[in-house]
Design a protein around this motif. Structure first.
Motif, PDB file in Angstrom:
ATOM      1  N   LEU A 158       0.742  -1.004   0.165  1.00 37.14           N
ATOM      2  CA  LEU A 158       0.173  -0.071   0.144  1.00 37.14           C
ATOM      3  C   LEU A 158       0.811   1.150  -0.048  1.00 37.14           C
ATOM      4  N   ALA A 159       0.341   2.554  -0.578  1.00 40.10           N
ATOM      5  CA  ALA A 159       1.287   3.531  -0.749  1.00 40.10           C
ATOM      6  C   ALA A 159       0.865   4.569   0.156  1.00 40.10           C
ATOM      7  N   GLN A 160       2.058   5.205   0.866  1.00 36.47           N
ATOM      8  CA  GLN A 160       1.743   6.220   1.957  1.00 36.47           C
ATOM      9  C   GLN A 160       2.299   7.547   1.119  1.00 36.47           C
ATOM     10  N   GLU A 161       2.102   8.651   2.023  1.00 39.43           N
ATOM     11  CA  GLU A 161       2.528   9.841   1.478  1.00 39.43           C
ATOM     12  C   GLU A 161       4.068  10.181   1.360  1.00 39.43           C
ATOM     13  N   ASN A 162       4.757   9.645   2.473  1.00 40.16           N
ATOM     14  CA  ASN A 162       6.054   9.682   2.769  1.00 40.16           C
ATOM     15  C   ASN A 162       6.928   8.789   1.688  1.00 40.16           C
ATOM     16  N   ILE A 163       8.045   9.632   1.344  1.00 36.66           N
ATOM     17  CA  ILE A 163       9.017   8.936   0.592  1.00 36.66           C
ATOM     18  C   ILE A 163      10.150   8.205   1.323  1.00 36.66           C
ATOM     19  N   TYR A 164      10.374   6.891   1.035  1.00 28.72           N
ATOM     20  CA  TYR A 164      11.506   6.250   1.833  1.00 28.72           C
ATOM     21  C   TYR A 164      12.707   5.782   1.073  1.00 28.72           C
ATOM     22  N   VAL A 165      12.664   5.866  -0.343  1.00 26.55           N
ATOM     23  CA  VAL A 165      13.861   5.722  -1.153  1.00 26.55           C
ATOM     24  C   VAL A 165      14.167   6.637  -1.936  1.00 26.55           C
ATOM     25  N   ASN A 166      15.275   7.385  -1.947  1.00 25.22           N
ATOM     26  CA  ASN A 166      15.704   8.482  -2.711  1.00 25.22           C
ATOM     27  C   ASN A 166      16.521   8.082  -4.133  1.00 25.22           C
ATOM     28  N   ASP A 167      16.556   9.169  -5.081  1.00 27.98           N
ATOM     29  CA  ASP A 167      17.161   8.667  -6.134  1.00 27.98           C
ATOM     30  C   ASP A 167      18.858   8.437  -6.253  1.00 27.98           C
ATOM     31  N   THR A 168      19.031   7.449  -6.990  1.00 23.08           N
ATOM     32  CA  THR A 168      20.537   6.932  -6.662  1.00 23.08           C
ATOM     33  C   THR A 168      21.073   6.688  -8.379  1.00 23.08           C
ATOM     34  N   PRO A 169      22.107   6.460  -8.525  1.00 23.04           N
ATOM     35  CA  PRO A 169      22.421   6.090  -9.784  1.00 23.04           C
ATOM     36  C   PRO A 169      21.750   4.953 -10.436  1.00 23.04           C
ATOM     37  N   SER A 170      21.499   4.066  -9.526  1.00 25.83           N
ATOM     38  CA  SER A 170      20.954   2.767  -9.964  1.00 25.83           C
ATOM     39  C   SER A 170      19.251   2.553  -9.605  1.00 25.83           C
ATOM     40  N   TYR A 171      18.594   3.863  -9.258  1.00 27.28           N
ATOM     41  CA  TYR A 171      17.156   3.862  -8.963  1.00 27.28           C
ATOM     42  C   TYR A 171      16.736   5.110  -9.178  1.00 27.28           C
ATOM     43  N   GLN A 172      15.804   5.382 -10.157  1.00 30.99           N
ATOM     44  CA  GLN A 172      14.998   6.560 -10.329  1.00 30.99           C
ATOM     45  C   GLN A 172      13.807   6.415  -9.780  1.00 30.99           C
ATOM     46  N   SER A 173      13.179   7.608  -8.849  1.00 29.87           N
ATOM     47  CA  SER A 173      11.881   7.196  -8.157  1.00 29.87           C
ATOM     48  C   SER A 173      10.658   7.322  -9.517  1.00 29.87           C
ATOM     49  N   ASP A 174       9.774   6.646  -9.126  1.00 27.84           N
ATOM     50  CA  ASP A 174       8.593   6.644 -10.072  1.00 27.84           C
ATOM     51  C   ASP A 174       7.250   7.336  -9.497  1.00 27.84           C
ATOM     52  N   GLY A 175       7.393   7.749  -8.247  1.00 27.22           N
ATOM     53  CA  GLY A 175       6.221   8.086  -7.414  1.00 27.22           C
ATOM     54  C   GLY A 175       5.106   7.309  -6.883  1.00 27.22           C
ATOM     55  N   CYS A 176       5.637   6.090  -6.993  1.00 33.06           N
ATOM     56  CA  CYS A 176       4.854   5.014  -6.348  1.00 33.06           C
ATOM     57  C   CYS A 176       5.589   3.973  -5.524  1.00 33.06           C
ATOM     58  N   THR A 177       6.525   3.438  -6.073  1.00 33.25           N
ATOM     59  CA  THR A 177       7.502   2.220  -5.502  1.00 33.25           C
ATOM     60  C   THR A 177       8.036   2.865  -4.296  1.00 33.25           C
ATOM     61  N   GLU A 178       8.785   3.965  -4.168  1.00 35.16           N
ATOM     62  CA  GLU A 178       9.357   4.536  -2.951  1.00 35.16           C
ATOM     63  C   GLU A 178       8.521   5.178  -1.995  1.00 35.16           C
ATOM     64  N   ARG A 179       7.093   5.043  -2.019  1.00 31.47           N
ATOM     65  CA  ARG A 179       6.219   5.467  -1.151  1.00 31.47           C
ATOM     66  C   ARG A 179       5.553   4.186  -0.376  1.00 31.47           C
ATOM     67  N   ILE A 180       6.051   2.911  -0.643  1.00 31.11           N
ATOM     68  CA  ILE A 180       5.150   1.552  -0.363  1.00 31.11           C
ATOM     69  C   ILE A 180       5.462   1.334   1.092  1.00 31.11           C
ATOM     70  N   HIS A 181       4.455   1.051   1.805  1.00 26.14           N
ATOM     71  CA  HIS A 181       4.655   0.162   3.025  1.00 26.14           C
ATOM     72  C   HIS A 181       3.878  -1.343   2.985  1.00 26.14           C
ATOM     73  N   THR A 182       4.662  -2.329   3.225  1.00 30.59           N
ATOM     74  CA  THR A 182       4.116  -3.766   3.170  1.00 30.59           C
ATOM     75  C   THR A 182       3.695  -4.322   4.511  1.00 30.59           C
ATOM     76  N   PHE A 183       2.544  -4.993   4.196  1.00 31.16           N
ATOM     77  CA  PHE A 183       2.091  -5.940   5.375  1.00 31.16           C
ATOM     78  C   PHE A 183       2.096  -7.159   4.898  1.00 31.16           C
ATOM     79  N   GLU A 184       2.322  -7.931   6.093  1.00 30.32           N
ATOM     80  CA  GLU A 184       2.275  -9.491   5.746  1.00 30.32           C
ATOM     81  C   GLU A 184       1.225 -10.200   6.723  1.00 30.32           C
ATOM     82  N   PHE A 185       0.512 -11.192   6.083  1.00 30.01           N
ATOM     83  CA  PHE A 185      -0.460 -11.905   6.835  1.00 30.01           C
ATOM     84  C   PHE A 185      -0.247 -13.317   6.625  1.00 30.01           C
ATOM     85  N   LYS A 186      -0.586 -13.957   7.862  1.00 28.99           N
ATOM     86  CA  LYS A 186      -0.529 -15.212   7.780  1.00 28.99           C
ATOM     87  C   LYS A 186      -2.006 -15.998   7.678  1.00 28.99           C
TER      88      LYS A 186
END
Length: 411
Positions: free
Chosen positions: A169-197
């Motif tokens: 799920l996406a939140q407003e905060n950005i957790y991954v910054n641009d680097t030579p190997s990663y360019q932000s897309d507006g979605c991936t770097e805002r994700i929170h992951t939830f695991e369910f059993k």
């Protein structure tokens, strides 16, 4: 002088044998009467709370697994960003189906569509459920939402081998910054992951955060795709593909065939035959090719032009699924065939003469397409002279007569 609006009182209503109860009066505004109504949709935007913020390593791995690279935003990424699940209007003849704004996303949508039909037609329980399939297909907005939640839950839970699932799920905060190997897309770097059993917990949270997958100009399709990848796990995906490095989206932005098998069977296999076959000899170290291990709930039928590589070996575990719903792939064009009669894949007598609904979200499809299949009259038709969809149907019902019932073949 303008007359005052009439005064309206709560009046007791009484039926024979029933105690009186009171009816809420209509509300008068000027000369208009506003009657209380129920909202069509129960989906609301709620803040995403909890979960684990995405790390740079996971963001990088997700982009590479899905798109093939993470350092640039290309045409493939742009095709998938800003796309969510969208239904046709509720209670219409197309209410059961998803709309597609872009051809590239159709393959994923049709696989999800298969499980939506499973829930709309075959998972409705209770004495008040209407058995008429035409009524069920004219789904209400609430039924659409419930079917989508059920479909996404089924796919993710199966990918996690019915042991766990991950929801992105996406939140407003950005957790991954641009680097030579990663360019932000507006979605991936805002994700929170939830695991369910437990699947019940997954389903509950999908329903709670359904807005994330339905929002206009949101990233619902990509969030679901990321959830699918993390539910399966990078190591399992690598095993499924026999150690080959395969990105789940092709360079032309359409889905790779192994993504379809991942959604339909829980494994991203490159092969569609039943079980495991070995290619080679003892002297050359015969290599196992793992296909479909168990019978699928939603099937898959494939046809390709000879110049595109010819016929694909699709096993009975996909051709004869638990439910009479088949994702179709004619060359690289996806659609769906289905029949509301569950006995069609259980009793071969039901296959003598039957109808198949076909839907492809194509602009060429102007109305409901119902095709009649008659296996009693075997006909021989040249593949080159037949519509693609008929050739695909003949991969399961060989030699059957195919009647388009007045619809001009458009596939």
């Amino acid at each position: 002088m303008k007359e005052a609006a009439p005064r309206c009182w709560k009046r007791p209503v009484c039926f024979l044998g029933v105690a009186p109860f009171y009816v809420k009066p209509p509300k008068f505004i000027g000369e208009r009467v506003l009657y209380p109504t129920k909202p069509k949709s129960s989906v609301q935007k709620v803040p995403v709370l909890g979960g684990t913020p995405i790390t740079a390593d996971t963001a990088l791995a997700l982009r590479r697994q899905v798109f093939g690279s993470a350092d640039l935003l290309g045409s493939t990424e742009n095709e998938w960003l800003g796309q969510s699940f969208v239904f046709h209007d509720g209670e219409t003849v197309e209410a059961y189906s998803l709309k597609m704004h872009k051809t590239s996303t159709k393959g994923l949508a049709m696989c999800v569509q298969g499980f939506i039909l499973k829930h709309l037609l075959f998972n409705r329980r209770g004495a008040r459920v209407v058995a008429d399939p035409t009524v069920l297909l004219r789904a209400t907005t609430k039924a659409q939402e419930e079917a989508l939640v059920g479909a996404l839950s089924d796919i993710l839970w199966r990918a996690g081998e019915r042991q766990h699932a991950v929801l992105c799920l996406a939140q407003e905060n950005i957790y991954v910054n641009d680097t030579p190997s990663y360019q932000s897309d507006g979605c991936t770097e805002r994700i929170h992951t939830f695991e369910f059993k437990k699947q019940d917990e997954l389903t509950f949270n999908l329903k709670k955060y359904l807005f994330e997958f339905l929002a206009d100009e949101g990233n619902g399709l990509l969030l679901f795709l990321y959830s699918l990848v993390l539910s399966r796990g990078f190591n399992k995906l690598n095993e499924d593909m026999g150690g080959e490095e395969v990105s789940l989206l092709c360079t032309n932005a359409i889905i790779h065939p192994c993504l379809a098998t991942l959604m339909l069977t829980g494994r991203a296999t490159l092969f569609l035959h039943n079980g495991i076959i070995y290619e080679g000899s003892e002297d050359t170290m015969a290599k196992p090719k793992t296909g479909i291990i168990t019978r699928a709930e939603v099937g898959l039928l494939v046809w390709r032009r000879p110049e595109e590589g010819g016929q694909v070996n699709v096993g009975s575990r996909l051709k004869t699924p638990s439910f009479p719903v088949w994702v179709t792939r004619c060359n690289d064009s996806y659609g769906i065939l289905f029949n509301p009669n569950k006995e069609l894949t259980r009793d071969y007598h039901a296959e003598n003469r039957f109808d198949l609904y076909y839907y492809s979200a194509s602009t060429n499809q102007k109305s409901a397409t119902i095709i009649t299949i008659d296996t009693r009259n075997q006909t021989v038709k040249e593949e080159y002279n037949s519509p693609y969809l008929e050739n695909l149907i003949h991969t399961k019902w060989q030699g059957a007569d195919v009647n388009w019932n007045g619809t001009a073949p458009f596939v």
